[in-house]
Write a protein that holds these residues in place. Structure first.
Motif, mmCIF file in Angstrom:
data_model
loop_
_atom_site.group_PDB
_atom_site.id
_atom_site.type_symbol
_atom_site.label_atom_id
_atom_site.label_comp_id
_atom_site.label_asym_id
_atom_site.label_seq_id
_atom_site.Cartn_x
_atom_site.Cartn_y
_atom_site.Cartn_z
ATOM 1 N N LYS A 49 -23.354 49.005 62.096
ATOM 2 C CA LYS A 49 -24.728 48.639 62.588
ATOM 3 C C LYS A 49 -25.717 49.779 62.265
ATOM 4 C CE LYS A 49 -24.263 44.810 66.312
ATOM 5 N NZ LYS A 49 -24.802 44.301 67.187
ATOM 6 N N GLN A 50 -25.143 51.210 63.160
ATOM 7 C CA GLN A 50 -25.566 51.677 62.391
ATOM 8 C C GLN A 50 -26.242 52.616 60.817
ATOM 9 O OE1 GLN A 50 -25.402 55.810 64.836
ATOM 10 N NE2 GLN A 50 -25.230 57.132 62.987
ATOM 11 N N LEU A 51 -24.939 51.887 59.715
ATOM 12 C CA LEU A 51 -25.460 52.296 58.916
ATOM 13 C C LEU A 51 -25.991 50.739 57.760
ATOM 14 C CD1 LEU A 51 -21.507 53.260 57.463
ATOM 15 C CD2 LEU A 51 -23.864 55.023 57.574
ATOM 16 N N GLY A 52 -26.358 50.082 58.858
ATOM 17 C CA GLY A 52 -27.097 48.909 58.317
ATOM 18 C C GLY A 52 -26.395 47.567 57.109
ATOM 19 N N MET A 112 -29.177 48.967 45.903
ATOM 20 C CA MET A 112 -28.425 49.372 46.623
ATOM 21 C C MET A 112 -26.993 48.922 46.196
ATOM 22 S SD MET A 112 -27.957 48.906 50.550
ATOM 23 C CE MET A 112 -26.411 48.711 52.052
ATOM 24 N N SER A 113 -25.641 50.056 47.004
ATOM 25 C CA SER A 113 -24.376 50.037 46.262
ATOM 26 C C SER A 113 -23.970 48.963 47.223
ATOM 27 C CB SER A 113 -23.741 50.902 46.848
ATOM 28 O OG SER A 113 -23.663 51.115 48.670
ATOM 29 N N LYS A 114 -23.188 48.309 46.603
ATOM 30 C CA LYS A 114 -21.759 47.182 46.791
ATOM 31 C C LYS A 114 -21.783 47.675 48.268
ATOM 32 C CE LYS A 114 -19.233 43.293 45.787
ATOM 33 N NZ LYS A 114 -17.974 42.858 44.229
ATOM 34 N N PHE A 115 -20.578 48.122 48.345
ATOM 35 C CA PHE A 115 -19.820 48.935 50.103
ATOM 36 C C PHE A 115 -20.972 50.186 50.475
ATOM 37 C CE2 PHE A 115 -17.015 46.664 47.203
ATOM 38 C CZ PHE A 115 -16.735 45.466 48.391
ATOM 39 N N GLY A 116 -19.549 50.230 51.604
ATOM 40 C CA GLY A 116 -20.339 51.115 52.336
ATOM 41 C C GLY A 116 -18.782 52.304 53.265
ATOM 42 N N PHE A 117 -18.975 52.903 53.623
ATOM 43 C CA PHE A 117 -17.830 53.520 53.937
ATOM 44 C C PHE A 117 -17.533 54.645 55.607
ATOM 45 C CE2 PHE A 117 -16.714 53.430 49.753
ATOM 46 C CZ PHE A 117 -15.988 52.880 49.269
ATOM 47 N N LEU A 118 -16.871 54.086 56.876
ATOM 48 C CA LEU A 118 -15.811 54.385 57.443
ATOM 49 C C LEU A 118 -14.780 55.171 56.873
ATOM 50 C CD1 LEU A 118 -17.125 51.236 60.216
ATOM 51 C CD2 LEU A 118 -18.380 53.306 59.291
ATOM 52 N N LEU A 119 -15.284 57.020 56.907
ATOM 53 C CA LEU A 119 -13.793 57.677 56.585
ATOM 54 C C LEU A 119 -13.354 58.069 57.962
ATOM 55 C CD1 LEU A 119 -15.809 59.374 54.278
ATOM 56 C CD2 LEU A 119 -14.521 57.921 54.108
ATOM 57 N N ASP A 120 -12.375 57.625 58.650
ATOM 58 C CA ASP A 120 -11.531 58.504 59.512
ATOM 59 C C ASP A 120 -11.394 59.710 59.026
ATOM 60 O OD1 ASP A 120 -9.727 58.910 61.587
ATOM 61 O OD2 ASP A 120 -7.780 59.069 60.298
ATOM 62 N N MET A 121 -10.851 61.105 60.148
ATOM 63 C CA MET A 121 -11.123 62.222 59.184
ATOM 64 C C MET A 121 -9.638 62.894 59.361
ATOM 65 S SD MET A 121 -14.494 63.128 61.462
ATOM 66 C CE MET A 121 -14.670 64.740 60.801
ATOM 67 N N ASP A 122 -8.795 63.055 60.543
ATOM 68 C CA ASP A 122 -8.091 63.411 60.431
ATOM 69 C C ASP A 122 -6.632 63.207 59.516
ATOM 70 O OD1 ASP A 122 -5.997 65.608 60.660
ATOM 71 O OD2 ASP A 122 -6.689 65.701 63.013
ATOM 72 N N GLY A 123 -6.165 62.947 57.960
ATOM 73 C CA GLY A 123 -5.439 62.814 57.661
ATOM 74 C C GLY A 123 -6.511 62.092 56.533
ATOM 75 N N VAL A 124 -7.173 61.863 56.598
ATOM 76 C CA VAL A 124 -8.129 61.522 55.936
ATOM 77 C C VAL A 124 -8.992 62.625 54.216
ATOM 78 C CG1 VAL A 124 -9.888 59.850 55.111
ATOM 79 C CG2 VAL A 124 -8.406 58.999 56.774
ATOM 80 N N ILE A 125 -10.072 63.082 55.674
ATOM 81 C CA ILE A 125 -10.895 64.127 55.305
ATOM 82 C C ILE A 125 -9.501 65.465 54.970
ATOM 83 C CG2 ILE A 125 -12.394 66.066 55.369
ATOM 84 C CD1 ILE A 125 -13.355 62.017 54.453
ATOM 85 N N TYR A 126 -9.418 65.667 55.964
ATOM 86 C CA TYR A 126 -8.228 67.151 56.328
ATOM 87 C C TYR A 126 -7.428 66.748 56.760
ATOM 88 C CZ TYR A 126 -10.982 67.415 61.228
ATOM 89 O OH TYR A 126 -11.133 66.249 61.920
ATOM 90 N N LYS A 127 -6.440 67.780 56.921
ATOM 91 C CA LYS A 127 -4.901 67.534 57.620
ATOM 92 C C LYS A 127 -4.788 68.893 58.146
ATOM 93 C CE LYS A 127 -0.324 65.365 57.679
ATOM 94 N NZ LYS A 127 0.456 65.100 56.708
#
Length: 257
Positions: free
Chosen positions: A191-194, A1-16
């Protein structure tokens, strides 16, 4: 398993606006390739998870409804835990009403347990008046988030926080907010990502929601400068992100393992 998991904001991070931020598509693809857990996290309660995933797909990013966690979902789950099968008067759009329905809530116009405020363009002053009277008569005031404004292609428009402020001022009652930076939403997404707190990385472009929320829960925080915050703005805050990068394309390698 990976060391970290990510919570990604969207507007300004994924798209603008309607434009994908360079490197976002590749970063998400890397997370999938390395089987690193992640969620797209948004304080916008207007759209359903399926709608948000569809928007991402249209932009070229592979996404499913289960990849998306909205403040509407967090709000509905919180209310269902606090008062199962309760009733709510809602100011908001399909993302919020659908989430409440799916969590066993009935939407009513009279004597609700809660007045729940989201954002959108379909409300009018009559519905705000109605919400104000219901809160004055004892309904609990719930905000999906306290963002004062929402970005649009034409500029900003009043957000959920601005609408809530009117009702608070009129009634003297304070809203309870579930969206970022509230630990209710930030913890539910983790918690949803465990994941544990130490394994969670919050990536966002806003100090007062993404970075504050992550900091309060001891997540690792990454501020991207591709959205609403400039490097010189950091001096205005008593807390600071763990990393400051130009965009999601520059997430440190040690986090993506």
């Amino acid at each position: 398993m990976s060391k970290f998991g990510f919570l990604l904001d969207m507007d300004g991070v994924i798209y603008k606006g309607k434009e994908l931020i360079p490197g976002a598509k590749e970063f998400v693809a890397t997370l999938r390739e390395k089987e690193i857990p992640f969620l797209f996290l948004t304080n916008n309660s207007q759209r359903t998870r399926r709608d948000v995933a569809h928007k991402l797909e249209q932009m070229g990013i592979s996404a499913e409804a289960d990849d998306v966690f909205t403040c509407a979902i967090a709000t509905a789950r919180y209310l269902a835990e606090r008062k199962p099968e309760g009733t709510a008067f809602v100011i908001g759009e399909s993302g919020l009403t659908t989430a409440l329905f799916k969590n066993g809530y009935t939407l009513v116009d009279d004597d609700p347990d809660f007045v729940v405020i989201g954002e959108g363009r379909t409300m009018n002053f009559e519905t705000i008046e109605k919400a104000t009277r219901l809160v004055q008569n004892g309904a609990k005031l719930i905000a999906t988030n306290l963002d004062p404004s929402c970005p649009t292609d034409e500029g900003i428009r009043p957000g959920c926080g601005a609408i809530v402020a009117m009702i608070e001022a009129a009634t003297g009652k304070q809203a309870f907010s579930v969206g970022k930076p509230s630990p209710v939403m930030m913890r539910a997404a983790r918690k949803q990502l465990g994941l544990s707190s130490e394994q969670t990385v919050m990536v966002g472009d806003t100090m007062t929601t993404d970075i504050l929320g992550g900091t309060q829960l001891s997540y690792k925080t990454v501020l991207v400068l591709s959205g609403g915050t400039a490097r010189q703005d950091l001096a205005d805050y008593a807390y600071s992100p763990d990393y400051v990068v130009d965009s999601i394309a520059h997430i440190p390698e040690e986090l993506v393992q």
